[in-house]
Design a protein around this motif. Structure first.
Motif, PDB file in Angstrom:
ATOM      1  N   VAL A   1       4.705  10.104  -6.932  1.00 34.92           N
ATOM      2  CA  VAL A   1       5.837  10.390  -7.819  1.00 34.92           C
ATOM      3  C   VAL A   1       5.359  10.700  -9.229  1.00 34.92           C
ATOM      4  O   VAL A   1       5.861  11.625  -9.885  1.00 34.92           O
ATOM      5  CB  VAL A   1       6.819   9.204  -7.822  1.00 34.92           C
ATOM      6  N   LEU A   2       4.378   9.957  -9.711  1.00 35.66           N
ATOM      7  CA  LEU A   2       3.846  10.222 -11.056  1.00 35.66           C
ATOM      8  C   LEU A   2       3.234  11.617 -11.134  1.00 35.66           C
ATOM      9  O   LEU A   2       3.415  12.322 -12.135  1.00 35.66           O
ATOM     10  CB  LEU A   2       2.814   9.153 -11.433  1.00 35.66           C
ATOM     11  N   ALA A   3       2.508  12.005 -10.091  1.00 32.36           N
ATOM     12  CA  ALA A   3       1.931  13.353 -10.075  1.00 32.36           C
ATOM     13  C   ALA A   3       3.034  14.410 -10.074  1.00 32.36           C
ATOM     14  O   ALA A   3       2.943  15.428 -10.786  1.00 32.36           O
ATOM     15  CB  ALA A   3       1.039  13.506  -8.846  1.00 32.36           C
ATOM     16  N   TYR A   4       4.073  14.165  -9.304  1.00 38.28           N
ATOM     17  CA  TYR A   4       5.199  15.095  -9.238  1.00 38.28           C
ATOM     18  C   TYR A   4       5.883  15.234 -10.598  1.00 38.28           C
ATOM     19  O   TYR A   4       6.135  16.351 -11.076  1.00 38.28           O
ATOM     20  CB  TYR A   4       6.196  14.610  -8.189  1.00 38.28           C
TER      21      TYR A   4
ATOM     22  N   PHE B   1      14.869  11.849  -1.890  1.00 39.39           N
ATOM     23  CA  PHE B   1      14.351  12.329  -0.609  1.00 39.39           C
ATOM     24  C   PHE B   1      12.938  11.811  -0.367  1.00 39.39           C
ATOM     25  O   PHE B   1      12.595  11.413   0.760  1.00 39.39           O
ATOM     26  CB  PHE B   1      14.365  13.850  -0.539  1.00 39.39           C
ATOM     27  N   TYR B   2      12.100  11.829  -1.401  1.00 40.33           N
ATOM     28  CA  TYR B   2      10.740  11.320  -1.232  1.00 40.33           C
ATOM     29  C   TYR B   2      10.756   9.846  -0.830  1.00 40.33           C
ATOM     30  O   TYR B   2       9.909   9.399  -0.045  1.00 40.33           O
ATOM     31  CB  TYR B   2       9.938  11.505  -2.520  1.00 40.33           C
ATOM     32  N   TYR B   3      11.709   9.085  -1.367  1.00 44.72           N
ATOM     33  CA  TYR B   3      11.843   7.678  -0.975  1.00 44.72           C
ATOM     34  C   TYR B   3      12.170   7.573   0.516  1.00 44.72           C
ATOM     35  O   TYR B   3      11.575   6.752   1.232  1.00 44.72           O
ATOM     36  CB  TYR B   3      12.936   7.000  -1.809  1.00 44.72           C
TER      37      TYR B   3
ATOM     38  N   TYR C   1       0.822  -1.211   0.000  1.00 44.16           N
ATOM     39  CA  TYR C   1       0.000   0.000   0.000  1.00 44.16           C
ATOM     40  C   TYR C   1       0.857   1.263   0.000  1.00 44.16           C
ATOM     41  O   TYR C   1       0.502   2.274  -0.614  1.00 44.16           O
ATOM     42  CB  TYR C   1      -0.966  -0.008   1.186  1.00 44.16           C
ATOM     43  N   LYS C   2       2.019   1.200   0.667  1.00 42.26           N
ATOM     44  CA  LYS C   2       2.915   2.352   0.646  1.00 42.26           C
ATOM     45  C   LYS C   2       3.574   2.502  -0.712  1.00 42.26           C
ATOM     46  O   LYS C   2       3.796   3.614  -1.193  1.00 42.26           O
ATOM     47  CB  LYS C   2       3.979   2.211   1.737  1.00 42.26           C
ATOM     48  N   VAL C   3       3.926   1.383  -1.326  1.00 45.91           N
ATOM     49  CA  VAL C   3       4.544   1.431  -2.648  1.00 45.91           C
ATOM     50  C   VAL C   3       3.582   2.061  -3.646  1.00 45.91           C
ATOM     51  O   VAL C   3       3.963   2.923  -4.452  1.00 45.91           O
ATOM     52  CB  VAL C   3       4.961   0.018  -3.103  1.00 45.91           C
TER      53      VAL C   3
END
Length: 492
Positions: free
Chosen positions: A24-27, A100-102, A15-17
């Motif tokens: 990330v896709l939105a970013y 960083f997001y990771y 669920y986190k993945v």
């Protein structure tokens, strides 16, 4: 290992993945399809691209930033130009942002909804994620340092190297590095209660060495010197420690940072009784948040105090600079989770209040980004690339404003009175307004029938009666960057 500190090899929850991938896709969608680069973004790239290694190090004190971001970009400029430079710069910035997001989603072990809220905050998504500046390295290296002080790394050299690198990001990274060092020292003192033997271990000794060397290199890189020292001093406060500066820094670094979006920009609207009162409440809420962990509380307050002293003595800054406090706050959230294992209801309430304004402000910024260009430089640059032959010289009246157009046009412009080509600018450099006769003389010197003049605002027709407006790029933009192209034809 403390269960609050996940192993990098631990299986990631599905669920986190999924949530991470969607974020990330939105970013990436917004960054690569809706964001245009403005002058601050292009400046670092042009400096890194057009200066040699030794020249680069000799120029950075004029930029007022340490070397890491420029050295990183320098490596990217050495790649073959298989695509346009704006895209290369975007990719170069996106990689540390994604890293960083990771860390935020998978290594800090924060609750998923909090991760999503922080990801969507104005500072993390827009100010540091979309805009291509070196602040992203402050975030990433602060994140790595957080993990290393939670759990000593496998290789002892990792922490001192990371602290050294963190000092080469921004002055705010330097302050964070000092705060992390204090956190380590407090842990040793609270454990052994021997003030005279704080550096008893090689772990602390090496960390202190990395921080000390980082401080020395930072000062050697950015400290004003030579003939430019007096000129550069105008970039800093002329009335440090004044009441007005103290109030602005207090409101900016507290209410305007943690409640961003709920309060007008302090840089634009100034301070207010409500803003100062809200800042006091924010400071009280932050102390209450960390009160149960005195080691973390002292670390956070020390960082806040040193940051405030810098803001009132050297450079007050704005939202971009004040937001560095929020970055360190999130690092402290990870440290809290490592030591306490979870948040209490009142802490979730504080985090919710902080994120409401951030999310609202980010939403408004993204709506502007969708509806309007971030800068008109891209349209001016592409027009020049298509319409102006390489043999026709382009004179820019204001180098400071012209740099992003040069980046998008893929060509240098000329400055007067020297008549030399340029791409980047020098901060605080005086703007020279050449008389029309000098423009005509330069066209004659270049042996052309005329030349193009680029300005960031309409010219005075009395001063330049023979300049003919060719094209203007002045639609509303996020950064209020407009451009005008004029034609001057020789009559001799």
């Amino acid at each position: 290992m403390n269960p609050a500190t996940p192993s990098p090899t631990q299986k990631l929850p599905l669920y986190k993945v999924i949530a991470f991938v969607l974020c990330v896709l939105a970013y990436l969608l917004v960054k690569f399809f809706y964001h245009e680069l403005w002058k601050d973004e292009w400046q670092a790239w042009l400096v890194a691209r057009d200066l040699g290694w030794s020249q680069l190090f000799g120029f950075l004190y004029y930029e007022g930033h340490p070397a890491l971001w420029y050295l990183y970009l320098k490596c990217w400029t050495l790649l073959p130009a298989a695509t346009d430079e704006a895209t290369i710069l975007q990719i170069a910035h996106a990689l540390p942002a994604l890293a960083f997001y990771y860390l935020l989603f998978f290594r800090f072990r924060l609750p998923l909804l909090l991760c999503i809220g922080l990801f969507g905050s104005y500072l993390f998504f827009f100010e540091y994620g979309l805009i291509n500046r070196g602040y992203i390295w402050v975030m990433l290296l602060a994140g790595f340092t957080t993990l290393m002080v939670q759990q000593p790394p496998k290789y002892p050299i990792a922490l001192p190297l990371t602290l050294f690198a963190l000092c080469q990001t921004e002055v705010y990274g330097l302050i964070m590095a000092g705060a992390f060092m204090l956190y380590l020292l407090l842990g040793d003192y609270l454990k052994h209660r021997q003030l005279g033997k704080l550096f008893r271990t090689k772990h602390l000794q090496s960390a202190a060495l990395g921080l000390g060397l980082g401080l020395l290199v930072f000062v050697a890189t950015v400290y004003p010197r030579g003939s430019s020292e007096e000129e550069l001093s105008r970039a800093y406060l002329d009335q440090p420690f004044s009441a007005a500066v103290a109030a602005k820094a207090f409101q900016g670094s507290l209410a305007n940072t943690y409640c961003l979006g709920l309060l007008p920009d302090t840089n634009i609207e100034g301070t207010s009784a409500f803003g100062l009162l809200l800042s006091l409440l924010v400071l009280a809420a932050l102390c209450w948040f960390f009160w149960a962990d005195k080691r973390l509380l002292l670390t956070f307050l020390a960082f806040t105090l040193v940051l405030y002293l810098f803001l009132i003595s050297i450079y007050t800054g704005g939202v971009r600079q004040w937001g560095m406090a929020f970055v360190f706050f999130v690092c402290c959230l990870s440290l809290w989770m490592d030591r306490q294992g979870g948040f209490k209801p009142f802490q979730y309430a504080i985090l919710g209040l902080f994120l409401v304004g951030q999310l609202w402000h980010c939403g408004r910024a993204l709506l502007k980004e969708y509806r309007h260009p971030f800068s008109n430089a891209i349209y001016a640059g592409e027009f020049i690339k298509e319409k102006v032959p390489a043999t026709v010289p382009i004179v820019a009246i204001n180098k400071f404003e012209a740099a992003p157009v040069s980046g998008y046009a893929g060509r240098p412009f000329y400055e007067l009175p020297d008549g030399k080509p340029f791409t980047y600018f020098k901060w605080l450099e005086k703007v020279y307004l050449p008389p029309e006769a000098e423009l005509a003389l330069f066209a004659k010197y270049k042996k052309t029938k005329g030349l193009i003049v680029l300005t960031h605002q309409p010219v005075d027709p009395k001063r330049y009666p023979n300049l003919r407006l060719w094209e203007q790029f002045d639609r509303y933009s996020f950064k209020n960057e407009s451009y005008y192209l004029y034609v001057l034809e020789r009559n001799d």
